[in-house]
Design an enzyme around this catalytic site. Structure first.
Site, PDB file in Angstrom:
ATOM      1  N   SER A 108       0.858  -1.194   0.000  1.00 30.50           N
ATOM      2  CA  SER A 108       0.000   0.000   0.000  1.00 30.50           C
ATOM      3  C   SER A 108       0.884   1.230   0.000  1.00 30.50           C
ATOM      4  O   SER A 108       1.977   1.210   0.577  1.00 30.50           O
ATOM      5  CB  SER A 108      -0.871   0.018   1.257  1.00 30.50           C
ATOM      6  OG  SER A 108      -1.487   1.288   1.405  1.00 30.50           O
ATOM      7  N   TYR A 128      -2.057  -0.672  10.071  1.00 30.90           N
ATOM      8  CA  TYR A 128      -2.076  -1.094   8.663  1.00 30.90           C
ATOM      9  C   TYR A 128      -0.771  -0.704   7.961  1.00 30.90           C
ATOM     10  O   TYR A 128      -0.123  -1.527   7.316  1.00 30.90           O
ATOM     11  CB  TYR A 128      -3.272  -0.428   7.987  1.00 30.90           C
ATOM     12  CG  TYR A 128      -3.443  -0.727   6.530  1.00 30.90           C
ATOM     13  CD1 TYR A 128      -3.939  -1.957   6.108  1.00 30.90           C
ATOM     14  CD2 TYR A 128      -3.140   0.227   5.558  1.00 30.90           C
ATOM     15  CE1 TYR A 128      -4.111  -2.224   4.756  1.00 30.90           C
ATOM     16  CE2 TYR A 128      -3.311  -0.030   4.213  1.00 30.90           C
ATOM     17  CZ  TYR A 128      -3.801  -1.262   3.816  1.00 30.90           C
ATOM     18  OH  TYR A 128      -3.971  -1.528   2.484  1.00 30.90           O
TER      19      TYR A 128
HETATM   20  N1  NAD Z   1      -8.570  -0.890  -1.800  1.00 27.87           N
HETATM   21  C1  NAD Z   1      -7.596  -0.042  -1.534  1.00 27.87           C
HETATM   22  O1  NAD Z   1      -7.792   1.190  -1.572  1.00 27.87           O
HETATM   23  C2  NAD Z   1      -6.205  -0.556  -1.246  1.00 27.87           C
HETATM   24  C3  NAD Z   1      -5.166   0.383  -1.204  1.00 27.87           C
HETATM   25  C4  NAD Z   1      -3.869  -0.055  -0.938  1.00 27.87           C
HETATM   26  C5  NAD Z   1      -3.632  -1.402  -0.736  1.00 27.87           C
HETATM   27  N2  NAD Z   1      -4.657  -2.293  -0.774  1.00 27.87           N
HETATM   28  C6  NAD Z   1      -4.327  -3.701  -0.524  1.00 27.87           C
HETATM   29  O2  NAD Z   1      -4.791  -4.511  -1.606  1.00 27.87           O
HETATM   30  C7  NAD Z   1      -5.092  -5.823  -1.115  1.00 27.87           C
HETATM   31  C8  NAD Z   1      -6.484  -6.205  -1.579  1.00 27.87           C
HETATM   32  O3  NAD Z   1      -7.407  -5.317  -0.977  1.00 27.87           O
HETATM   33  P1  NAD Z   1      -8.911  -5.085  -1.503  1.00 27.87           P
HETATM   34  O4  NAD Z   1      -9.089  -3.622  -1.578  1.00 27.87           O
HETATM   35  O5  NAD Z   1      -9.166  -5.952  -2.677  1.00 27.87           O
HETATM   36  O6  NAD Z   1      -9.705  -5.588  -0.225  1.00 27.87           O
HETATM   37  P2  NAD Z   1     -10.870  -6.658  -0.060  1.00 27.87           P
HETATM   38  O7  NAD Z   1     -11.293  -6.528   1.352  1.00 27.87           O
HETATM   39  O8  NAD Z   1     -11.872  -6.493  -1.156  1.00 27.87           O
HETATM   40  O9  NAD Z   1     -10.120  -8.055  -0.302  1.00 27.87           O
HETATM   41  C9  NAD Z   1      -9.251  -8.626   0.628  1.00 27.87           C
HETATM   42  C10 NAD Z   1      -9.361 -10.132   0.484  1.00 27.87           C
HETATM   43  O10 NAD Z   1      -8.397 -10.739   1.359  1.00 27.87           O
HETATM   44  C11 NAD Z   1      -9.007 -11.855   1.966  1.00 27.87           C
HETATM   45  N3  NAD Z   1      -8.361 -12.180   3.238  1.00 27.87           N
HETATM   46  C12 NAD Z   1      -8.319 -11.406   4.335  1.00 27.87           C
HETATM   47  N4  NAD Z   1      -7.676 -12.045   5.329  1.00 27.87           N
HETATM   48  C13 NAD Z   1      -7.330 -13.258   4.838  1.00 27.87           C
HETATM   49  C14 NAD Z   1      -6.642 -14.374   5.397  1.00 27.87           C
HETATM   50  N5  NAD Z   1      -6.241 -14.374   6.670  1.00 27.87           N
HETATM   51  N6  NAD Z   1      -6.417 -15.447   4.610  1.00 27.87           N
HETATM   52  C15 NAD Z   1      -6.859 -15.475   3.319  1.00 27.87           C
HETATM   53  N7  NAD Z   1      -7.527 -14.452   2.753  1.00 27.87           N
HETATM   54  C16 NAD Z   1      -7.759 -13.354   3.500  1.00 27.87           C
HETATM   55  C17 NAD Z   1     -10.458 -11.423   2.176  1.00 27.87           C
HETATM   56  O11 NAD Z   1     -11.326 -12.533   2.397  1.00 27.87           O
HETATM   57  C18 NAD Z   1     -10.740 -10.662   0.899  1.00 27.87           C
HETATM   58  O12 NAD Z   1     -11.275 -11.509  -0.102  1.00 27.87           O
HETATM   59  C19 NAD Z   1      -4.944  -5.768   0.401  1.00 27.87           C
HETATM   60  O13 NAD Z   1      -3.702  -6.311   0.784  1.00 27.87           O
HETATM   61  C20 NAD Z   1      -5.006  -4.287   0.695  1.00 27.87           C
HETATM   62  O14 NAD Z   1      -4.353  -3.977   1.884  1.00 27.87           O
HETATM   63  C21 NAD Z   1      -5.933  -1.902  -1.032  1.00 27.87           C
END
Ligand code: NAD
Length: 255
Positions: A138, A151
């Site tokens: 991130s 985070y």
């Molecule tokens: N959406 C944003 O703005 C953003 C920004 C920066 C980074 N990210 C990163 O991108 C990645 C994906 O995020 P997203 O926005 O798609 O979120 P999301 O919540 O839609 O998806 C996250 C997924 O991870 C899975 N997950 C969580 N804990 C788990 C575990 N212990 N074992 C297996 N699976 C697990 C969840 O079930 C979910 O399907 C994350 O690492 C997040 O930190 C997202």
């Protein structure tokens, strides 16, 4: 047209979520054989059917479950060529009042989960002298953000681990890179908007939060992140390792 990842076995964690699903779709579109991992079984099953991936329900916090899952993927699908760490959680809260449970869960998923997956997959890759790892971190790991201390700290740990791993295995022909998204339209971002702020505040910035906004003027889409992952996974990035590619519309204001 030739597909850039034809036949490559790709493991994607967090595949049931917004970014993980887009990454799985993009990899499948490029010809990869996708092994989709998530702890959310219904979301995983739906994703797997949609993109033609095989579902592997697993919780990345548990190293023995991860080891078994990776061994099963290797024996069923063949040698893993690509690992994409996408699974993540966000427990927002002020730095002085984060609960022990939230801190520990954040690190268990975002940092230890990446470690468990990399350790299990890269030992197979190393024996073959080939492979690629992409960790989705991130931009919050590189810029202080109010309310995101746990985070951001966990993502910084994931970045550091991925880079150190990449250094150790570079001579084994394994490339390790990071993709750092900014605000991307998924359930995780909408969770932050539940407090009252919305897309306009994210784009324009919030001076009271010391947030500068998004120079390109749009919220990212999961496909934006997936495109960066596909590039880093492909032979077009053959001389690229130990890099952190920000996909945030310029929000981190990095040189
Ligand atoms: N959406 C944003 O703005 C953003 C920004 C920066 C980074 N990210 C990163 O991108 C990645 C994906 O995020 P997203 O926005 O798609 O979120 P999301 O919540 O839609 O998806 C996250 C997924 O991870 C899975 N997950 C969580 N804990 C788990 C575990 N212990 N074992 C297996 N699976 C697990 C969840 O079930 C979910 O399907 C994350 O690492 C997040 O930190 C997202």
């Amino acid at each position: 047209m030739e597909r850039t990842l034809a036949g490559m076995v790709a493991v994607v964690t967090g595949a049931g979520g917004g970014i993980g699903a887009a990454v799985s779709q993009a990899l499948a579109d490029e010809g990869a054989v996708v092994a989709a991992v998530d702890r959310d079984e219904p979301a995983l099953a739906a994703l797997a059917e949609r993109v033609g991936a095989t579902p592997h329900p697993a919780d990345v916090r548990d190293s023995s479950v991860v080891d078994d899952t990776v061994d099963r993927i290797e024996s069923r699908l063949g040698p893993i060529g690509l690992l994409v760490n996408v699974a993540g959680v966000l427990h927002p809260g002020p730095a002085t009042s984060i609960s022990d449970a939230d801190w520990q869960d954040t690190f268990a998923v975002n940092a230890s989960g990446v470690f468990h997956m990399c350790r299990a997959v890269v030992r197979h890759m190393r024996a073959r002298g080939a492979g690629t790892v992409v960790t989705v971190a991130s931009n919050a790991a590189g810029v202080p953000r109010a309310g995101l201390a746990a985070y951001a700290a966990s993502k910084a740990a994931a970045v550091a681990y991925t880079m150190c791993l990449g250094l150790e295995v570079a001579r084994d022909g394994i490339r390790c890179n990071v993709v750092s998204p900014g605000s991307t339209d998924t359930a995780m971002l909408r969770q932050l908007w539940a407090g009252g702020a919305g897309p306009r505040d994210t784009i324009d910035g919030q001076p009271d939060q010391f947030r500068t906004g998004i120079p390109l003027g749009r919220i990212g889409s999961p496909a934006d992140v997936a495109d960066a992952v596909v590039f880093l996974a492909s032979a077009r990035a053959r001389q690229i390792t130990l890099q952190n590619l920000y996909v945030d519309g310029g929000a981190a204001l990095r040189m």
